[in-house]
Design an enzyme around this catalytic site. Structure first.
Site, PDB file in Angstrom:
ATOM      1  CG  ASP A  16      -2.080   0.878   1.172  1.00 29.28           C
ATOM      2  OD1 ASP A  16      -2.303   1.453   0.098  1.00 29.28           O
ATOM      3  OD2 ASP A  16      -2.795   1.014   2.181  1.00 29.28           O
ATOM      4  CD  GLU A  89      -8.834   6.338  -4.856  1.00 27.90           C
ATOM      5  OE1 GLU A  89      -9.727   6.815  -4.152  1.00 27.90           O
ATOM      6  OE2 GLU A  89      -7.915   5.642  -4.403  1.00 27.90           O
ATOM      7  CE  LYS A 125      -7.507   2.079  -3.767  1.00 25.75           C
ATOM      8  NZ  LYS A 125      -6.317   2.405  -2.986  1.00 25.75           N
ATOM      9  CB  THR A 149     -11.140   2.286  -2.539  1.00 28.54           C
ATOM     10  OG1 THR A 149     -10.362   2.566  -1.375  1.00 28.54           O
ATOM     11  CG2 THR A 149     -11.526   3.587  -3.225  1.00 28.54           C
ATOM     12  CG  PHE A 171     -10.573   1.677   3.974  1.00 30.90           C
ATOM     13  CD1 PHE A 171     -10.519   0.971   2.797  1.00 30.90           C
ATOM     14  CD2 PHE A 171     -10.077   2.976   3.992  1.00 30.90           C
ATOM     15  CE1 PHE A 171      -9.977   1.535   1.649  1.00 30.90           C
ATOM     16  CE2 PHE A 171      -9.530   3.559   2.843  1.00 30.90           C
ATOM     17  CZ  PHE A 171      -9.484   2.833   1.674  1.00 30.90           C
TER      18      PHE A 171
END
Length: 315
Positions: A16, A89, A125, A149, A171
């Protein structure tokens, strides 16, 4: 064997980070980025030339195009260091606009293809709003794979499964943060650790539902606060882990067993759940944590997108 190597035996480990120079030491399969991670990376001196070079090359183009080209440049660099996929993203400010999200995603894919990157090595994303999930459904039908996400609730996960998205990123750490803050002085860290961590419980519920009903969407736990959250989700399809926590796992020799099992999930007596738009919106609204965290996450990514634009304008 250290815990990182043990984890890799039953879970795909994803880094990440936007800091691709860090990737080699941990040998992850995939990598994920987001606006905040890219913003953090471009402010480091070792990445300044990459930022300047990209901006100089595409000067005069619309800001959103320059940003996408910068994200793709980072993605291409990352793909030189990982054998699998990179997640890139779409601008969080498009989180409630299905058609704009689809258009932006298609451009990102075209930019990758222009660099010779195969479509299967990129995940787009998108925030797991109702509009984002519908955009992902359209993209998946076109063969563009997505990573949903800012996912905090079972309702979001169910809707993503229905949309046949490639992968979701629940998350863990942000769910834990919310419950810890709500608990205040009465929060018992030891009692809410490991399998009792609210973030771990959320991902476990989603994983078991997907495996029980044969939903092909991959589950990738994300946003970890400590190693205990990671080891409590060992066996999950994928886990995306920050470099600091990857280093802690690599430095620990304690034995590690899978905590999640697809076979065990298949035998569970679970209700089948589906959502249409009204029932999805109501279920999300009923979940105060997910409602707050989704809104907060979109706002934070939008703020970092603006900061990135200002950096580019300054150049």
């Amino acid at each position: 064997m250290n815990q990182l190597d043990a984890l890799k035996q039953f879970t795909t480990v994803v880094a990440d980070t936007g800091d691709f120079l860090q990737l080699a030491q941990f040998r992850p399969q995939d990598a994920t980025t987001n606006p905040s991670l890219i913003l953090k990376a471009v402010q480091k001196p070792e990445y300044a030339p990459l930022l300047k070079d990209t901006v100089a090359k595409w000067q005069g183009r619309a800001m959103d195009e320059v940003i996408d080209r910068l994200l793709v440049r980072f993605g291409c660099e990352i793909l030189q260091h990982v054998p699998g996929r990179v997640s890139t993203e779409v601008d969080a400010r498009l989180s409630f606009d299905t058609s704009a999200t689809v258009t932006r995603a298609e451009r990102i894919i075209e930019l990758y293809q222009a660099e010779g990157i195969h479509i299967n090595r990129v995940l787009i994303k998108i925030a797991a709003t109702w509009e984002g999930i519908q955009a992902a459904a359209q993209l998946e039908r076109k063969g563009i794979h997505t990573n949903l996400t800012l996912l905090f609730s079972f309702a979001q996960a169910v809707a993503c499964g229905q949309a046949k998205v490639q992968l979701i990123s629940p998350f863990v750490g942000r769910i834990y943060d919310w419950y810890k803050k709500q608990g205040g002085a009465s929060w018992d860290e030891a009692a809410r650790a490991g399998a009792n961590d609210p973030g771990v419980q959320s991902v476990t519920q989603i994983y078991n539902h997907y495996k029980r009903f044969g939903i092909a969407t991959e589950v990738m736990g994300a946003s970890f606060r400590n190693v205990g959250q990671i080891t409590a989700l060992a066996g999950c399809d994928l886990l995306t882990i920050a470099p600091e926590l990857l280093a802690q796992l690599a430095a620990t020799e304690a034995p590690l067993q899978p905590a999640l099992s697809a076979d065990a999930a298949k035998a569970m007596d679970l209700p089948f759940v589906t959502y249409d738009e009204p029932s999805f919106r109501y279920a999300l609204n009923e979940d105060a944590m997910a409602t707050e965290k989704l809104a907060e996450g979109i706002r934070a990514f939008a703020v970092d997108a603006v900061k990135l634009e200002k950096l580019i304008q300054a150049i």
